[in-house]
Structures are given as C-alpha cells and as structure tokens.
Design a protein around this motif. Structure first.
Motif, PDB file in Angstrom:
ATOM      1  N   ASN A   6      14.641  -3.515  -9.976  1.00  0.00           N
ATOM      2  CA  ASN A   6      14.925  -3.818  -8.580  1.00  0.00           C
ATOM      3  C   ASN A   6      15.081  -2.580  -7.703  1.00  0.00           C
ATOM      4  O   ASN A   6      15.523  -2.689  -6.564  1.00  0.00           O
ATOM      5  N   GLY A   7      14.689  -1.415  -8.235  1.00  0.00           N
ATOM      6  CA  GLY A   7      14.686  -0.208  -7.414  1.00  0.00           C
ATOM      7  C   GLY A   7      13.375  -0.093  -6.659  1.00  0.00           C
ATOM      8  O   GLY A   7      12.537  -0.998  -6.665  1.00  0.00           O
ATOM      9  N   SER A   8      13.186   1.038  -5.976  1.00  0.00           N
ATOM     10  CA  SER A   8      11.953   1.250  -5.229  1.00  0.00           C
ATOM     11  C   SER A   8      10.787   1.474  -6.186  1.00  0.00           C
ATOM     12  O   SER A   8      10.945   2.051  -7.263  1.00  0.00           O
ATOM     13  N   VAL A   9       9.612   0.988  -5.792  1.00  0.00           N
ATOM     14  CA  VAL A   9       8.408   1.122  -6.610  1.00  0.00           C
ATOM     15  C   VAL A   9       7.279   1.661  -5.734  1.00  0.00           C
ATOM     16  O   VAL A   9       6.944   1.054  -4.714  1.00  0.00           O
ATOM     17  N   ASN A  10       6.730   2.807  -6.106  1.00  0.00           N
ATOM     18  CA  ASN A  10       5.598   3.372  -5.375  1.00  0.00           C
ATOM     19  C   ASN A  10       4.321   3.039  -6.143  1.00  0.00           C
ATOM     20  O   ASN A  10       3.975   3.697  -7.128  1.00  0.00           O
ATOM     21  N   ALA A 158       3.079 -10.612  -2.153  1.00  0.00           N
ATOM     22  CA  ALA A 158       1.673 -10.332  -1.854  1.00  0.00           C
ATOM     23  C   ALA A 158       1.270  -8.968  -2.410  1.00  0.00           C
ATOM     24  O   ALA A 158       0.192  -8.802  -2.998  1.00  0.00           O
ATOM     25  N   GLU A 159       2.144  -7.977  -2.237  1.00  0.00           N
ATOM     26  CA  GLU A 159       1.898  -6.633  -2.769  1.00  0.00           C
ATOM     27  C   GLU A 159       1.737  -6.669  -4.289  1.00  0.00           C
ATOM     28  O   GLU A 159       0.803  -6.077  -4.851  1.00  0.00           O
ATOM     29  N   GLU A 160       2.620  -7.372  -4.964  1.00  0.00           N
ATOM     30  CA  GLU A 160       2.547  -7.429  -6.423  1.00  0.00           C
ATOM     31  C   GLU A 160       1.321  -8.202  -6.899  1.00  0.00           C
ATOM     32  O   GLU A 160       0.720  -7.873  -7.926  1.00  0.00           O
ATOM     33  N   ILE A 161       0.938  -9.235  -6.150  1.00  0.00           N
ATOM     34  CA  ILE A 161      -0.216 -10.045  -6.544  1.00  0.00           C
ATOM     35  C   ILE A 161      -1.501  -9.223  -6.516  1.00  0.00           C
ATOM     36  O   ILE A 161      -2.276  -9.221  -7.473  1.00  0.00           O
ATOM     37  N   ILE A 162      -1.749  -8.494  -5.417  1.00  0.00           N
ATOM     38  CA  ILE A 162      -3.004  -7.746  -5.320  1.00  0.00           C
ATOM     39  C   ILE A 162      -3.044  -6.617  -6.350  1.00  0.00           C
ATOM     40  O   ILE A 162      -4.100  -6.322  -6.925  1.00  0.00           O
ATOM     41  N   GLU A 163      -1.891  -6.001  -6.636  1.00  0.00           N
ATOM     42  CA  GLU A 163      -1.886  -4.924  -7.628  1.00  0.00           C
ATOM     43  C   GLU A 163      -2.035  -5.470  -9.048  1.00  0.00           C
ATOM     44  O   GLU A 163      -2.646  -4.824  -9.900  1.00  0.00           O
ATOM     45  N   ARG A 203       0.630   4.989   4.145  1.00  0.00           N
ATOM     46  CA  ARG A 203       1.672   5.989   3.925  1.00  0.00           C
ATOM     47  C   ARG A 203       2.119   6.047   2.466  1.00  0.00           C
ATOM     48  O   ARG A 203       3.096   6.680   2.128  1.00  0.00           O
ATOM     49  N   GLY A 204       1.402   5.343   1.599  1.00  0.00           N
ATOM     50  CA  GLY A 204       1.717   5.427   0.175  1.00  0.00           C
ATOM     51  C   GLY A 204       2.907   4.608  -0.246  1.00  0.00           C
ATOM     52  O   GLY A 204       3.499   4.869  -1.289  1.00  0.00           O
ATOM     53  N   ASN A 205       3.290   3.591   0.547  1.00  0.00           N
ATOM     54  CA  ASN A 205       4.409   2.742   0.163  1.00  0.00           C
ATOM     55  C   ASN A 205       4.118   1.294   0.557  1.00  0.00           C
ATOM     56  O   ASN A 205       2.994   0.955   0.917  1.00  0.00           O
ATOM     57  N   SER A 206       5.130   0.450   0.497  1.00  0.00           N
ATOM     58  CA  SER A 206       4.929  -0.981   0.727  1.00  0.00           C
ATOM     59  C   SER A 206       4.422  -1.299   2.124  1.00  0.00           C
ATOM     60  O   SER A 206       3.819  -2.355   2.335  1.00  0.00           O
ATOM     61  N   SER A 207       4.647  -0.397   3.083  1.00  0.00           N
ATOM     62  CA  SER A 207       4.192  -0.665   4.445  1.00  0.00           C
ATOM     63  C   SER A 207       2.670  -0.699   4.555  1.00  0.00           C
ATOM     64  O   SER A 207       2.127  -1.113   5.578  1.00  0.00           O
ATOM     65  N   ASP A 208       1.969  -0.261   3.495  1.00  0.00           N
ATOM     66  CA  ASP A 208       0.507  -0.299   3.503  1.00  0.00           C
ATOM     67  C   ASP A 208      -0.039  -1.702   3.249  1.00  0.00           C
ATOM     68  O   ASP A 208      -1.240  -1.923   3.349  1.00  0.00           O
ATOM     69  N   TYR A 209       0.838  -2.638   2.898  1.00  0.00           N
ATOM     70  CA  TYR A 209       0.397  -3.991   2.550  1.00  0.00           C
ATOM     71  C   TYR A 209       0.715  -4.974   3.674  1.00  0.00           C
ATOM     72  O   TYR A 209       1.753  -4.891   4.322  1.00  0.00           O
ATOM     73  N   SER A 210      -0.190  -5.912   3.883  1.00  0.00           N
ATOM     74  CA  SER A 210       0.040  -6.994   4.830  1.00  0.00           C
ATOM     75  C   SER A 210      -0.695  -8.218   4.307  1.00  0.00           C
ATOM     76  O   SER A 210      -1.474  -8.128   3.350  1.00  0.00           O
ATOM     77  N   GLU A 267      -0.100 -15.580 -11.387  1.00  0.00           N
ATOM     78  CA  GLU A 267      -0.564 -14.230 -11.720  1.00  0.00           C
ATOM     79  C   GLU A 267       0.231 -13.641 -12.885  1.00  0.00           C
ATOM     80  O   GLU A 267      -0.097 -12.574 -13.398  1.00  0.00           O
ATOM     81  N   GLY A 268       1.313 -14.341 -13.296  1.00  0.00           N
ATOM     82  CA  GLY A 268       2.131 -13.857 -14.402  1.00  0.00           C
ATOM     83  C   GLY A 268       3.201 -12.874 -13.987  1.00  0.00           C
ATOM     84  O   GLY A 268       3.768 -12.169 -14.838  1.00  0.00           O
ATOM     85  N   ILE A 269       3.509 -12.805 -12.690  1.00  0.00           N
ATOM     86  CA  ILE A 269       4.527 -11.884 -12.187  1.00  0.00           C
ATOM     87  C   ILE A 269       5.913 -12.464 -12.465  1.00  0.00           C
ATOM     88  O   ILE A 269       6.169 -13.635 -12.177  1.00  0.00           O
TER      89      ILE A 269
END
Length: 283
Positions: A6-10, A158-163, A203-210, A267-269
């Motif tokens: 549950n910490g930050s993930v890049n 959404a971020e986790e699904i596409i990755e 910017r290399g973080n979650s803000s890159d996802y929409s 997706e198995g997340i």
C-alpha cells in the motif's frame, strides 16, 4: 483500496527494470548459444557510452569457460541496473520506496524479474516493512469514504489493469505514434472504457494515467473522463447531449466503479475496495 503493498508504486521504473531483465536474458541466450557451438565467445568491452556501439577505445574480451561467461553477464547486468538507477534517481528525485528497494535487491541477486508469485511475496514483505516503520502509536482508522475516493479507486485500478495487460497480452494495447497515448479498450454490454497512458509527456507517476468511459445505455451521457489534476485530486468530466461539466450522479459513478472492479478482478489483480455502496445510496 487495500493491496498487498500500500505504499507508493512507480510503474515506469518497474517497467524499465523488467526491460533490463529481458535484455539480460537475451544476452545470456546469445552468448551461451555461441559458447556451446564454439567453446568460447568474444564480446566488445568499453562500448561507447553514447551510442552503445564499439569504437576505437573498445577492446575484445574472449571467454573460454562457462564461469567466465556468467561472471561477465553478472557484471554487465549490474552495470546496466546501477547506471539506470543512478540516472533515474538523480533526475526524477525518487523517494525511498520499500517495494522498489526489495525489487532492486531481488533482480541484482537473481539477474531476472520475479514471477507473479514471487512479486506477490515481495509486495507482502515490503508492506510488512512499511507498517513496521510507521511511527509508534500510529493508529489506522477507517476514514469516511467520499465520491472523490471512489473516483480515485477507478483511476488506480485502471492503472493496474493496463500494466497487468501489458505483461499478459501486450497486443491488446494500442501503441500509437508520438505524441498519442497508449490505449487499452475494455467493454461489456453497458460500458466501453479506454485506459490511457501518456508515454511521451508524462511525469513518470500515476498522473500519467487516465480513463474515459462511455455508458452505452445512457443517452444523456456520451463520455465520462477521469484524470488526475495538478493538486492530486481526481477530475471527473462529463460530456453528453444534455450534460456537460462535472456533475456525475452517484448512481452512475457507482455503476462505473463496479465495472472497473469487475475488470480488475478478471485481470487477476489482488485488492480490497474500501467503498461501501450502501452508504452512498442511503445518503
């Protein structure tokens, strides 16, 4: 939303580390293929740091034993990983991260990216360290969930699904030419969703996802766009024949959230949503 970690993930750095591991695996296959045929293998050392190609300063190194080949591969891989991390930390000012530290330690030791079950265990171990390092007396109490929290879960999933799909079926992702985003479409009878990743100006973080969601059965709403704002809040923009702005009904927000949760589980997340639909509907 509760996850294994549950910490930050890049995810940009994780993606790059996976690529470095793939390159290492390819180099290992190529070198040992030649070594098994010839009984020795030669490579250029001291490659040009800008082009990655041999130049007048490069020398040829010949290895005549399996131990020499493995030692060369290990040194080469560690150099790539440490060079990448030195660059990324220096220029992106990345914060300390329990999961990233564990992942880097793992790949430096093994020379490969962890399998799914190994990554899951790394996440759980990193979470245990993160919790143990919290200030003494820290008490985590469930907070009152808001519509903003529901929108945030939609974007985080959404971020986790596409990755996740990038690893399982990368052919499903539309990789457009610059400057357009990578896109993953998902749909069922009620929704058509497109998850986007800004691969050029991000910017290399979650803000890159929409993500944008079309509600097939709602004639008033053509599209709902979820994206991060500069202050970290989640922007929700509604576009339609009769509705334009930020006024999305709680019923429609819940329906979209349920759809994204369904797609993430397919997706198995692994995660536990903290959203209680009943409290929103009762209000």
């Amino acid at each position: 939303m509760i996850r294994n970690y549950n910490g930050s993930v890049n995810r940009t750095v994780i993606r790059d580390l996976r690529k470095l591991c793939d390159v290492n695996a390819e180099n290992e296959r190529n070198l040992f293929e030649v070594f098994q045929k010839e009984g020795k293998v030669s490579v250029y050392a001291n490659l040009d740091p800008f082009t990655g190609c041999p130049d007048e300063l490069s020398t040829v190194v010949t290895m005549k034993s399996e131990a020499e080949v493995r030692e060369y591969l290990k040194k080469d891989f560690l150099g790539r990983v440490e060079g990448y991390l030195d660059h990324i930390i220096r220029y992106q000012n990345l914060p300390d991260d329990y999961l990233m530290s564990s992942l880097v330690e793992y790949i430096k030791k093994s020379g490969r990216f962890p399998e799914n079950d190994e990554m899951r265990q790394l996440e759980k171990d990193a979470e245990a360290k993160r919790i143990a390092d919290l200030p003494s007396g820290t008490i985590t109490t469930p907070k009152e969930m808001t519509e903003q929290d529901m929108a945030r879960e939609i974007l985080e999933l959404a971020e986790e699904i596409i990755e996740a799909r990038r690893e399982t079926r990368p052919e499903d992702i539309f990789v457009h030419v610059e400057p357009y985003d990578d896109e993953l479409p998902l749909s069922n009878d009620e929704f058509y969703m497109v998850i986007q990743w800004d691969r050029y100006e991000g910017r290399g973080n979650s803000s890159d996802y929409s993500c944008s969601v079309t509600m097939r059965k709602n004639i008033n709403i053509d599209r709902v766009l979820f994206q991060y704002q500069y202050d970290g809040t989640i922007g929700v923009k509604v576009e339609g024949w009769l509705t334009t702005g930020t006024n999305l009904s709680i019923q429609n927000l819940i329906a979209i959230h349920k759809f994204v949760v369904q797609m993430a589980k397919a997706e198995g997340i692994e995660f536990t949503s903290e959203i209680d639909y009943g409290k929103f509907q009762a209000a």
